[in-house]
Design a protein around this motif. Sequence first.
Motif, PDB file in Angstrom:
ATOM      1  N   ARG A  33      22.453   0.683 -10.013  1.00 15.56           N
ATOM      2  CA  ARG A  33      21.061   0.482 -10.500  1.00 15.56           C
ATOM      3  C   ARG A  33      20.131   0.502  -9.617  1.00 15.56           C
ATOM      4  N   GLN A  34      20.360   0.280  -8.277  1.00  9.35           N
ATOM      5  CA  GLN A  34      19.181   0.467  -7.041  1.00  9.35           C
ATOM      6  C   GLN A  34      18.837   1.823  -6.968  1.00  9.35           C
ATOM      7  N   GLY A  35      19.756   2.984  -7.324  1.00  9.36           N
ATOM      8  CA  GLY A  35      19.681   4.042  -7.351  1.00  9.36           C
ATOM      9  C   GLY A  35      19.428   4.945  -5.941  1.00  9.36           C
ATOM     10  N   THR A  36      19.474   6.242  -5.813  1.00 12.19           N
ATOM     11  CA  THR A  36      19.589   6.860  -4.609  1.00 12.19           C
ATOM     12  C   THR A  36      18.183   7.549  -4.560  1.00 12.19           C
ATOM     13  N   ARG A  37      17.682   7.699  -3.623  1.00 10.61           N
ATOM     14  CA  ARG A  37      16.374   7.979  -3.356  1.00 10.61           C
ATOM     15  C   ARG A  37      16.237   9.387  -2.767  1.00 10.61           C
ATOM     16  N   TYR A  38      15.427  10.462  -3.203  1.00 11.11           N
ATOM     17  CA  TYR A  38      15.536  11.979  -2.521  1.00 11.11           C
ATOM     18  C   TYR A  38      14.010  12.171  -2.478  1.00 11.11           C
ATOM     19  N   GLU A  39      13.394  12.469  -1.135  1.00 13.16           N
ATOM     20  CA  GLU A  39      12.122  13.009  -0.803  1.00 13.16           C
ATOM     21  C   GLU A  39      11.915  14.375  -1.630  1.00 13.16           C
ATOM     22  N   GLU A  98       0.838  -1.299  -0.144  1.00 13.79           N
ATOM     23  CA  GLU A  98       0.080   0.091  -0.034  1.00 13.79           C
ATOM     24  C   GLU A  98       0.744   1.338   0.012  1.00 13.79           C
ATOM     25  N   SER A  99       0.482   2.338  -0.914  1.00 14.15           N
ATOM     26  CA  SER A  99       1.403   3.476  -0.916  1.00 14.15           C
ATOM     27  C   SER A  99       1.119   4.686   0.159  1.00 14.15           C
ATOM     28  N   ASP A 100       2.136   5.138   0.508  1.00 11.35           N
ATOM     29  CA  ASP A 100       1.808   6.113   1.647  1.00 11.35           C
ATOM     30  C   ASP A 100       1.525   7.510   1.109  1.00 11.35           C
ATOM     31  N   GLY A 101       1.535   7.801  -0.349  1.00 13.65           N
ATOM     32  CA  GLY A 101       1.161   8.787  -1.140  1.00 13.65           C
ATOM     33  C   GLY A 101       2.402  10.155  -1.219  1.00 13.65           C
ATOM     34  N   ARG A 102       3.337   9.369  -0.723  1.00 15.98           N
ATOM     35  CA  ARG A 102       4.713  10.670  -1.029  1.00 15.98           C
ATOM     36  C   ARG A 102       5.374  10.162  -1.638  1.00 15.98           C
ATOM     37  N   ALA A 103       5.437  10.961  -3.069  1.00 16.83           N
ATOM     38  CA  ALA A 103       6.397  10.675  -4.056  1.00 16.83           C
ATOM     39  C   ALA A 103       7.910  10.949  -3.710  1.00 16.83           C
ATOM     40  N   CYS A 104       8.940  10.336  -4.454  1.00 15.14           N
ATOM     41  CA  CYS A 104      10.082  10.589  -4.352  1.00 15.14           C
ATOM     42  C   CYS A 104      10.996  10.550  -5.893  1.00 15.14           C
ATOM     43  N   LEU A 105      12.046  10.933  -5.695  1.00 14.96           N
ATOM     44  CA  LEU A 105      13.003  11.136  -6.771  1.00 14.96           C
ATOM     45  C   LEU A 105      13.969  10.043  -6.718  1.00 14.96           C
ATOM     46  N   LEU A 106      14.046   9.283  -7.941  1.00 10.37           N
ATOM     47  CA  LEU A 106      15.016   8.106  -7.737  1.00 10.37           C
ATOM     48  C   LEU A 106      16.032   8.243  -8.826  1.00 10.37           C
TER      49      LEU A 106
END
Length: 422
Positions: A63-69, A48-56
Amino acid sequence: MRLHCEVEVRNQHLPALGLKARGKGVRAVVSLCQPPRRSALQPGAGAESDGRACLLVSTMKDRQGTRYELRENIEQLFTKFVDEGKATVRLKEPPVDICLSKANPSILKTFLSAIKLAHRGCDINTPLSTPKPVKTSEFENFKTKMVITSKRDYPLSKNFPYSLEHLQASYCGLVRVDMRMLCLKNLKKLDLSHNCIKELPATIGDLIHLQELNLNDNRLESFSVSLCQSTLQKSLQSLDLSKNKIRALPVQFCQLRELTNLNLSDNELIQFPFKIGRLTNLRFLSAARNKLRNLPSEFKMLSLEYLDLFGNTFEKPEVLPIIKLQVPLTLLESSAQIILSNRIPFGPHIIPFHLCQDLDTAKTCVCGRFCLQSFIQGTTTINLHAVAHTVVLVNNVGRMEAPIISYFCSLTCYVNYSDMLK
């Protein structure tokens, strides 16, 4: 939602520490994702999603990527050069600048709009996926070079990779420039040699990074003024127009001042552009097998490493000069001399267009003054080694000289410099 581009992540504190960023992006896939709730990570819980989009930001090395709120975390968006496929996302936490470049402008604009919505906590119309490693195959979209040498291999059903920097499409039977090529804003080298192209679209001038343009062996009859006045003035360094049907080049051609290599061989040129001396960066010039009768006076201002004028129909210098002196000088002539001598800016928005043409084609006296309609014209010969280190023989007899036109603004100049005509 994904964006293929180059990315550089810069720490905002580096300048304060006296350090510089690396200044070079890496190929990446930037994704707008929606991470699952923490409870969804528990065994047996739903995704289930918490509705907060992030930038990967994912690269070949990561290839796993770095995530930014993103929610309430964007300090500023820099979009001045978005039409060139560039933008910067400045984050509050961590304090970094995510610099995007070499992206498709239309996709980038849509991507930035979605980022703004994510920052405000608004709903994004596009479905968002959960963060996951990027497949290696996705990085194939970053192809920078494509070579096509037959009709069979020419892509008809799919677009060219947007990241291309070098494109060659030779022996493809093209009768016009494919408009899809003109969307490749990162192109540095475009080779369309050995085709049947008759005309160049003005939009080639929109390729702001284009350094090399090869149009050898086509059916071109002209090179338009609009191309000469486009962004090619600042980027184009090498131009090959050999084996075409060009009879003349416009005066404005000499505004391509970054040219270092120019090939005009095997055309039907009767004369060089009048202001060719303005090509101060030109080092390699080939105009063999044309119909050149003489050289313009400003030709002697060139400083070349290589010059080839073999096989032209150069005329013998005229014995008698052509005299077109006007005494006293007309108001037009006097005004023109003042404008040109003092380098006063002019243009069709200031003076009539026909006067601009007169000023653009003004002749330069051997003394340095300018003249429009009042002058003495004489023809002499120039040793081509005076303008080039390496010179190809003008003909089979071994000549190293060619006729060149000289202008004199007054009888005094003609007398003082008359030795030039001997």
